[in-house]
Design a protein around this motif. Sequence first.
Motif, PDB file in Angstrom:
ATOM      1  N   UNK A 174       0.806  -1.139   0.008  1.00 35.23           N
ATOM      2  CA  UNK A 174       0.174   0.013  -0.142  1.00 35.23           C
ATOM      3  C   UNK A 174       0.938   1.124   0.066  1.00 35.23           C
ATOM      4  N   UNK A 175       0.374   2.223  -0.585  1.00 36.32           N
ATOM      5  CA  UNK A 175       1.137   3.491  -0.741  1.00 36.32           C
ATOM      6  C   UNK A 175       1.457   4.187   0.828  1.00 36.32           C
ATOM      7  N   UNK A 176       0.387   3.979   1.721  1.00 40.72           N
ATOM      8  CA  UNK A 176       0.841   4.337   2.901  1.00 40.72           C
ATOM      9  C   UNK A 176       1.966   3.460   3.611  1.00 40.72           C
ATOM     10  N   UNK A 177       2.303   2.285   3.319  1.00 43.50           N
ATOM     11  CA  UNK A 177       3.093   1.413   4.036  1.00 43.50           C
ATOM     12  C   UNK A 177       4.637   1.424   3.080  1.00 43.50           C
ATOM     13  N   UNK A 178       4.801   2.249   1.991  1.00 41.43           N
ATOM     14  CA  UNK A 178       6.045   2.181   1.095  1.00 41.43           C
ATOM     15  C   UNK A 178       6.965   2.738   1.793  1.00 41.43           C
TER      16      UNK A 178
ATOM     17  N   UNK B 109       2.487  -4.471   7.249  1.00 40.06           N
ATOM     18  CA  UNK B 109       1.802  -3.538   6.271  1.00 40.06           C
ATOM     19  C   UNK B 109       0.391  -3.696   6.360  1.00 40.06           C
ATOM     20  N   UNK B 110      -0.638  -2.932   5.635  1.00 40.84           N
ATOM     21  CA  UNK B 110      -1.941  -3.285   5.733  1.00 40.84           C
ATOM     22  C   UNK B 110      -2.477  -4.251   4.842  1.00 40.84           C
ATOM     23  N   UNK B 111      -1.671  -4.443   3.852  1.00 35.42           N
ATOM     24  CA  UNK B 111      -2.224  -5.421   2.781  1.00 35.42           C
ATOM     25  C   UNK B 111      -1.599  -6.871   3.346  1.00 35.42           C
TER      26      UNK B 111
ATOM     27  N   UNK C 248      12.032  -0.469  -2.789  1.00 33.87           N
ATOM     28  CA  UNK C 248      10.753  -0.700  -3.328  1.00 33.87           C
ATOM     29  C   UNK C 248      10.215   0.215  -4.486  1.00 33.87           C
ATOM     30  N   UNK C 249      10.321  -0.381  -5.674  1.00 39.65           N
ATOM     31  CA  UNK C 249       9.768   0.375  -6.933  1.00 39.65           C
ATOM     32  C   UNK C 249       8.486   0.302  -7.099  1.00 39.65           C
ATOM     33  N   UNK C 250       7.594   1.115  -7.454  1.00 41.31           N
ATOM     34  CA  UNK C 250       6.301   1.237  -7.986  1.00 41.31           C
ATOM     35  C   UNK C 250       5.978   0.096  -9.090  1.00 41.31           C
ATOM     36  N   UNK C 251       4.814  -0.448  -8.901  1.00 49.18           N
ATOM     37  CA  UNK C 251       4.509  -1.598  -9.779  1.00 49.18           C
ATOM     38  C   UNK C 251       2.873  -1.452  -9.901  1.00 49.18           C
ATOM     39  N   UNK C 252       2.655  -1.848 -11.256  1.00 49.12           N
ATOM     40  CA  UNK C 252       1.456  -1.924 -11.547  1.00 49.12           C
ATOM     41  C   UNK C 252       0.469  -3.159 -10.878  1.00 49.12           C
TER      42      UNK C 252
END
Length: 482
Positions: free
Chosen positions: A417-421, A431-433, A462-466
């Motif tokens: 999750x974006x909030x956990x990155x 993390x939340x997920x 950690x890189x952004x991923x779809x």
Amino acid sequence: MLAKLSFRQLLFAGFLFIALLLSGTSVHALLTLERLTKQSRAVAHQAVQLTEDAQKLAERTVAMERSARQYLVLDDTAFRDIFFDAWQEARNALQALTQAIPDLPQQQVTDWNTQSELAWQVLQEGRQGGKNKLHHNQQELSQAFVRLPEINDQLALAGKREIERRNDQSLSELERQRRLLSGLVAGAMIIAILLALSFGLWLSRPLAQVEVAIERLGENRFDQAIAVSGPADIRKLGRQLDWLRQRLADLEADKARFLRHISHELKTPLAALREGVALLEDEVAGSLSDNQREIARILRQNTASLQTQIEDLLRYNAAEFDAQHLQRTPVNLVQLLHTVIDDQRLQWQARSLQVDVDEKGEARNIVADAEKLGVVLANLLSNAVRFSPSGGAIHFALLYADTGVRIDCMDQGPGVAAADAARIFEPFYQGARQPSGARSGNGIGLSIVQEYIAAHGGQVQLLPANAGAHFRIDLPYEFHLR
């Protein structure tokens, strides 16, 4: 003599001298600016006043001519009084111009006064002497006012030239002061820079020694004594750092002893608690009601969780210690990665997962601690297995570049999750997920990954991923021990 002074005294003296230098330059600049501002304000006021006087002279001249002609036609003394008032105002304006313009042509002033007095004399004679005399007076009045507008224009032109002269003079003074201030500012800056460089070079050596000492303390290298040269207070700081080194060494030893004993000291009462809870659930002490059985279940879960947290804390502290004691050997990353994958084959095959490795570039060995890198890869793989859906795929990619090797680990799970990155590498952070139905993680796997990679002089991110999570590790082929 400078060595006897403290760092603070030297620093204060240097800053004081530079401050005085720059303050003197600033005060001089402010005084000059204030003087130039007053001068510009005065020039502007004089220009406005000259323009107003010239305009007033022209307007009063027109009023004089109009009232004079009306008096000769209507023979009303009120118009003669109007002429006289306008004449006095015009003469006052002319006098102001004469005072404001030093090089005003006196001939023009004399001609204006002569022509205006001639007009006044004509008005004093009035309509006496019949029509012929009246006609003669009108002609003389016309001759008197023919010359006045031309003289007014010449006086106005002289006023404009005087304004231009004063503006040019003001601009010349401004340019002179600008060159002077530029020289002062440039000189002050050069002197300030030379002083700063001198102090910086003279003080850089002891500060560099302090920096090296602090780095050694931060790296838990407590075996070397700290000695700092330089000013008196810097040498005192070196002695304080050496005292801190000894104190930290003692604390590190106490920490090691504490970690050696905490397992037994904490696990023994926890084991007793868990056994007591198990006896309660088995109704050894008597039958339990539903509420009592629920309380026993909560006790069992929390004691198990507490024991897990204690074991994780020991593991993480052990990882911090191990990261500072690496055994450097040539490592084949491809072989190491396949070994890690084979070791966890039962786990990922049980979830019907596919794990593949892609290698690009000319393969090269890296100088690293094979055991620690194996833990890093194992943690990434177990993390991916835990979050991947049944039947999914886990992909490792190795890229050999000129400066180092890059390792990518990608899965098809829910991702981060974006909030956990921003906190995903913090120890014990969950993390939340979280995967449904799976055992809750301990939150130290990625922390250990970051600790070991940093010890090798590399970086993990950690890189952004779809879809899924994408972790990237960059490692140099060789590294220096921290």
